[in-house]
Structures are given as C-alpha cells and as structure tokens.
Design a protein around this motif. Structure first.
Motif: not given
Ligand SMILES: Nc1ncnc2c1ncn2[C@@H]1O[C@H](COP(=O)(O)OP(=O)(O)OP(=O)(O)O)[C@@H](O)[C@H]1O
Length: 284
Positions: A10, A17, A36-43, A46, A70
């Motif tokens: 970013y 990421v 895990g949380n913040g691992s980059g799934k949403s990234t 997108r 999300e």
C-alpha cells in the motif's frame, strides 16, 4: 482468469501484503480464501474483483465480475430499488431487465417494503441484503464475496448459499471469504490460505480440486441420489430441460449412474473437468 506473480503493497517501500501470487481461477470453480486476521484476504479479493490493481505482476482474462465488499458503504444518494437498478445497468443489464431483477431480488430477500428507503436509512441487515442483491442480480461470471454472509439473517444466508451454488453449477466462478469453516462446505470449495503474503493450497491440495461438470437433458425430476447443492436445472442451467451438475471428480461416476438409472433416464450431453491437475476438455 489468471494471476501471475501478483504483489500488492500500500506504500512505496512499505511491507508487501501479498507477494508472488500465482493463481488460476477457472470457470465453474468455487474458491474459498482462508487466513488469519490481517493476512491479506480482503486485499486479494479486491484484486480479484478488479477494484484494486496489483503493485507488481498481472491479472489476465477477467470475466464479468460482481463484488460484495466486507463493508458496504451505504452513503450513495439512492434508495434501495434505485441503487439496485443503477447497479444492474452498471453490470450491463438494460433498464427493463434491471428493474425486473431488482423487484425479484427485493422480493427474494423479503425487503420489498424498503424499496423506497434511502440507503443510509436502512438497517445494517437490510443494507447487507441490498449489497448482496446488487452482486447477484446480473448473474456475473465471477462473484467475489468478502464475508458477504455477515449480518444476514438465517433465511438470507441460506438464500445466498443457494445463489452461489447455482451460479457455480451454471458455470460461473465464485471466490469467498467467510469466518464459518462450514460455509458452502457441501459444495466442496477449492481452499487457499493466505499467510505471510503468500498463497498456498489449503487442506485438500491440488489433486482434490478436480471437479466434473455434467450436462444432462431430460424431462424428469433431478434424481434424488445427486448430492445436495450440486445441481441447477432449467433456465438457470442455460435451457429448459437441462440439468447441470458439478461434483468432485470422485463422485462423478455415481452422479452419472444416478442420471442413467433414472426413469426416464437423462441423456448425458457433456462431461468436462474443471480445476485440479487433470486436463480439462469437453467429452461428448
Ligand atoms: N487501503 C489500505 N491501506 C493501507 N493498508 C491496508 C489497506 N488495506 C489493507 N491494508 C493492510 O494490509 C494488511 C492486510 O489487510 P486485509 O484487510 O487484506 O487482511 P484480511 O486478511 O482481510 O484481514 P481481516 O481478516 O482482519 O479482515 C493489513 O496489515 C492491513 O492493515
């Protein structure tokens, strides 16, 4: 669609990421992304949805795509029906089709009474139904769902499960993230895990990813022996009298047997494999 050596960070010189992601997203595939949380799934989602671009690498062969984020930003100056019609047009429907599908999806989600309510005045649950409806109404070739089930009531969650399996059985592709490990488990998704910026095959591995799509023609009811959520019938499958079944490769023989043993038997029109390590191609 194919991701080749895709990386995303970013900030210039910021942490990566995602890095070196190679991924095939074939037609008719159902992909679950875990991590895990913040691992980059949403990234990753997108990038798959095309609303973000890779910092490095490339994405080719993008199909017609719809995305449920999300968090749905319900700040646009529309009421629920106006927004859905607008999104239908964005996805390429003509005005009449967009209006008809809007009416249909408001009804399916039981929110017809909120058609004229401004987006920013909808409850969280109703807004989420609108967010999901905008993605489903244009029957996209690729459906990207980032925790789309969160905030939906039980009936709406079941409706979304059904809509996703229908899209996939009809030859579309769906990629999703969900905190519930059982989400769409019956439809046997390919699983991928994001960790430390890399993407690995989840439990199951490549060999278990192979799926077989069977197209059959007939006049009877789909055989009861077919696995639940594995088939779509009639216009949703592409034509009246057509049954489209998508099963893991090791269940294909049983599905074919069920079709041929039915009374009257189904006529097998095509069998093809998708995903996995086996070569794909139509067999007639
Ligand atoms: N727009 C952004 N600008 C800067 N950093 C971002 C942005 N979006 C995500 N990040 C960072 O990228 C990393 C991965 O975030 P991402 O939301 O993709 O992970 P996630 O696996 O979906 O997380 P969660 O499970 O918590 O939703 C996090 O460190 C996050 O802070």
């Amino acid at each position: 669609m194919r991701l080749e050596a895709v990386g995303r960070r970013y900030r210039a010189r910021g942490p990566w990421v995602l890095r070196g992601i190679d991924l095939d997203v074939p037609e008719g595939a159902l992909l679950r992304v875990e991590g895990g949380n913040g691992s980059g799934k949403s990234t990753l989602l997108r990038l798959l949805a095309g609303i973000d671009v890779p910092t490095t690498g490339r994405i080719t062969g993008r199909p017609r795509t719809a995305y449920v984020p999300e968090r749905f930003a319900a700040t646009l100056p529309f009421d629920a029906a106006g927004y859905l019609v607008h999104m239908g047009r964005v996805h390429g429907l003509c005005g009449r089709q967009a209006a008809a599908r809007t009416e249909e999806w408001l009804e399916r989600f039981g929110i017809t009474g909120f058609a004229g309510t401004a987006l920013d005045r909808l409850s969280k649950g109703t807004a989420q139904k609108v967010a999901v409806a905008q993605a489903l109404l244009a029957e996209p070739e690729l459906l990207v769902l980032d925790e789309a089930w969160a905030g939906l009531d039980t009936a709406a969650r079941a409706l979304l499960d059904e809509a996703v399996t229908e899209r996939v059985a009809a030859g579309g592709t769906a990629v999703y993230v969900d905190h519930d490990p059982r989400r769409l488990a019956e439809a046997v998704p390919r699983r991928h895990r994001v960790a430390a910026g890399r993407l690995t095959d989840g439990p199951g591995g490549a060999d278990e990813m192979a799926r077989v799509v069977i197209e059959a023609e007939g006049t009877g009811e789909p055989p009861a022996a077919l696995p639940p959520h594995s088939w779509t019938a009639g216009p949703a499958a592409g034509a009246p009298g057509l049954l489209r079944i998508r099963v893991p490769a090791d269940r294909a023989d049983a599905a074919l047997r069920a079709l041929l043993d039915a009374d009257p038997p189904w006529h097998i029109r095509a069998v093809r494999s998708t995903g996995g390590t086996s070569p794909s191609g139509a067999v007639r």
